[in-house]
Design a protein around this motif. Sequence first.
Motif, short mmCIF file in Angstrom:
data_model
loop_
_atom_site.label_atom_id
_atom_site.label_comp_id
_atom_site.label_asym_id
_atom_site.label_seq_id
_atom_site.Cartn_x
_atom_site.Cartn_y
_atom_site.Cartn_z
N TRP A 271 26.02 15.35 -3.65
CA TRP A 271 27.18 16.08 -4.15
C TRP A 271 26.77 16.96 -5.33
O TRP A 271 25.98 16.55 -6.17
CB TRP A 271 28.28 15.12 -4.58
CG TRP A 271 28.90 14.35 -3.46
CD1 TRP A 271 28.39 13.24 -2.86
CD2 TRP A 271 30.13 14.65 -2.81
NE1 TRP A 271 29.23 12.81 -1.86
CE2 TRP A 271 30.32 13.66 -1.81
CE3 TRP A 271 31.11 15.63 -2.95
CZ2 TRP A 271 31.43 13.64 -0.97
CZ3 TRP A 271 32.22 15.61 -2.13
CH2 TRP A 271 32.37 14.63 -1.15
N ARG A 306 33.09 25.39 -7.26
CA ARG A 306 32.71 25.03 -5.89
C ARG A 306 32.21 23.58 -5.87
O ARG A 306 31.36 23.19 -6.68
CB ARG A 306 31.60 25.96 -5.38
CG ARG A 306 31.06 25.59 -4.00
CD ARG A 306 30.09 26.65 -3.51
NE ARG A 306 28.98 26.82 -4.42
CZ ARG A 306 28.15 27.89 -4.41
NH1 ARG A 306 28.36 28.86 -3.54
NH2 ARG A 306 27.16 27.97 -5.25
N HIS A 308 30.21 21.06 -3.47
CA HIS A 308 29.29 21.16 -2.33
C HIS A 308 28.72 19.78 -2.02
O HIS A 308 28.28 19.06 -2.92
CB HIS A 308 28.15 22.14 -2.69
CG HIS A 308 27.17 22.37 -1.58
ND1 HIS A 308 26.14 21.49 -1.30
CD2 HIS A 308 27.05 23.38 -0.69
CE1 HIS A 308 25.43 21.97 -0.30
NE2 HIS A 308 25.96 23.11 0.10
N GLN A 310 26.15 17.68 0.93
CA GLN A 310 25.20 17.91 2.01
C GLN A 310 24.54 16.61 2.44
O GLN A 310 24.08 15.82 1.60
CB GLN A 310 24.13 18.92 1.58
CG GLN A 310 23.16 19.31 2.67
CD GLN A 310 22.35 20.55 2.31
OE1 GLN A 310 22.60 21.20 1.29
NE2 GLN A 310 21.38 20.89 3.14
N TYR A 317 31.72 22.48 1.95
CA TYR A 317 32.01 23.00 0.61
C TYR A 317 33.47 23.44 0.53
O TYR A 317 34.10 23.78 1.53
CB TYR A 317 31.09 24.17 0.26
CG TYR A 317 31.12 25.30 1.26
CD1 TYR A 317 32.02 26.35 1.15
CD2 TYR A 317 30.23 25.31 2.33
CE1 TYR A 317 32.04 27.38 2.06
CE2 TYR A 317 30.23 26.34 3.26
CZ TYR A 317 31.14 27.37 3.12
OH TYR A 317 31.17 28.39 4.05
#
Length: 479
Positions: A271, A306, A308, A310, A317
Amino acid sequence: MNRQVRRRRLLAISITCGLLGVSLAAPAAVDQSKKKHAATTTHEQQLEARVNQLEQELAELKAMIQEQKQTTVQASQTAQAAQATAEATQTKVAALPPPAKSQFSTAPGVSVAFHGLLSATAFGENRRFGFGNGQNAEYPIAGKSGSLSGIDVRNTRFWFDMTGPQLGGGWSGGGHLEMDFFGGFNGTGPYARQQTTPRLRQAYIDLTNPENGSVVRIGQQWNLLTPLDNLPVSLAHIAFPLGFSTGILGWRYAGAVWMQDLNRGGDGPKWRLDVGAFDGNWSGPDNNTDFLSAGNADFRPQIEARLHVQGKGWLAYAVGHYATVDLRGTQGTAPTPIRDKLTSTAFELGGQWKPGPWTLKGQAYTGKALGQTFGALSQFGDIKEKGGFLQVSYNFTPVWSLNATAAVVKPNKDDVIRWLGYGSNGFVRNRQAALSLLYDATSFAFGLEVMHDKLDTNKGNGEETTDGNQINLSALYRF
């Protein structure tokens, strides 16, 4: 003579005769024996010679068989090695890292890497496009008909990445300087198109602290609305991606961004939270090239954040954008069209997923007054809108892929009419679709792409739809 004497004489005579017989027969027997021995010796010699010959032939035959076996083994090993090499090459060609960048040092503790890409696109269009033709074509221009073709190299780009020095406390410095050739053409004469002007894309400083997962970026960079790690794949549309201003927002602004890893060192998805403030911008009312637009009035930066996340084979996002604009300008005296001030907002949600050979990319957004980030098809006003894009890619091999892209944006028609004037040529919807076949082998890439676009324009008494098509063939070299 008596009988006993006579017997002795007869015995003596018999013995003597026997001895004489033996003596007389001995020479013949000896001769016969010699003959037999000679014949036997000759036969044995012949047999021995034949055996030697057979042994020699057998040895030669064994040598030939051994040589044949070695030849067969070598041929098999060569074939296996060739097959293994081919399979390894095919498997690794797309997975191999790019070639090592040329590096040099400008100061103690500072390393500089120079790299970039060379791009060429041969294209044909059945209509003029905005933001231009060739590699920056995005949507057709209403009323502008006529086919054209050309070869565009403006995607060609180079950049410098600087690393170091150490600043203490776990922090280190760095930077990035990037240019391409979309700065226009050198003049307007018949040879101007072959003399493109360089354009500054990004120029920023990075302050990095790996210990706590923090990065501070200061300078001109892409704002947080730009989905840099989720853009549609295309070799022709790089600087101006497919879907740009049609489902994709963003632009480069000077500003500062704090990027913070939220679970550094932990297991599972990673994160990160990014927060940034960027230079304000708007279309007028004064000089846009000298910080005198409505977006620069009263120090009104664009604020964005933002989140995000992954994981392995996927990312997601969410982005928020906020800015205020004083339409009276920096001097506060410019006439305003409808109201003095307006608020620019956006919320964007996107992601990417890679199941096996497939790759799915997409995002959607909603907002208003987003002309400064190429929203609403670059129309400035308090215009509400919504849009997004989707790309589905399939990799046949590590280097061959087929990519289908669709993007759409729909500015609110009433807002367009209100802010641009009833009966104007305001854009009220755009739909873009593209299909491409790509060969991408790390350093070299080649692509064939077809793009179709439909633009709806308000015409007072109704809407007019303009269709535009582009087919292009691109080559790319990364260094």
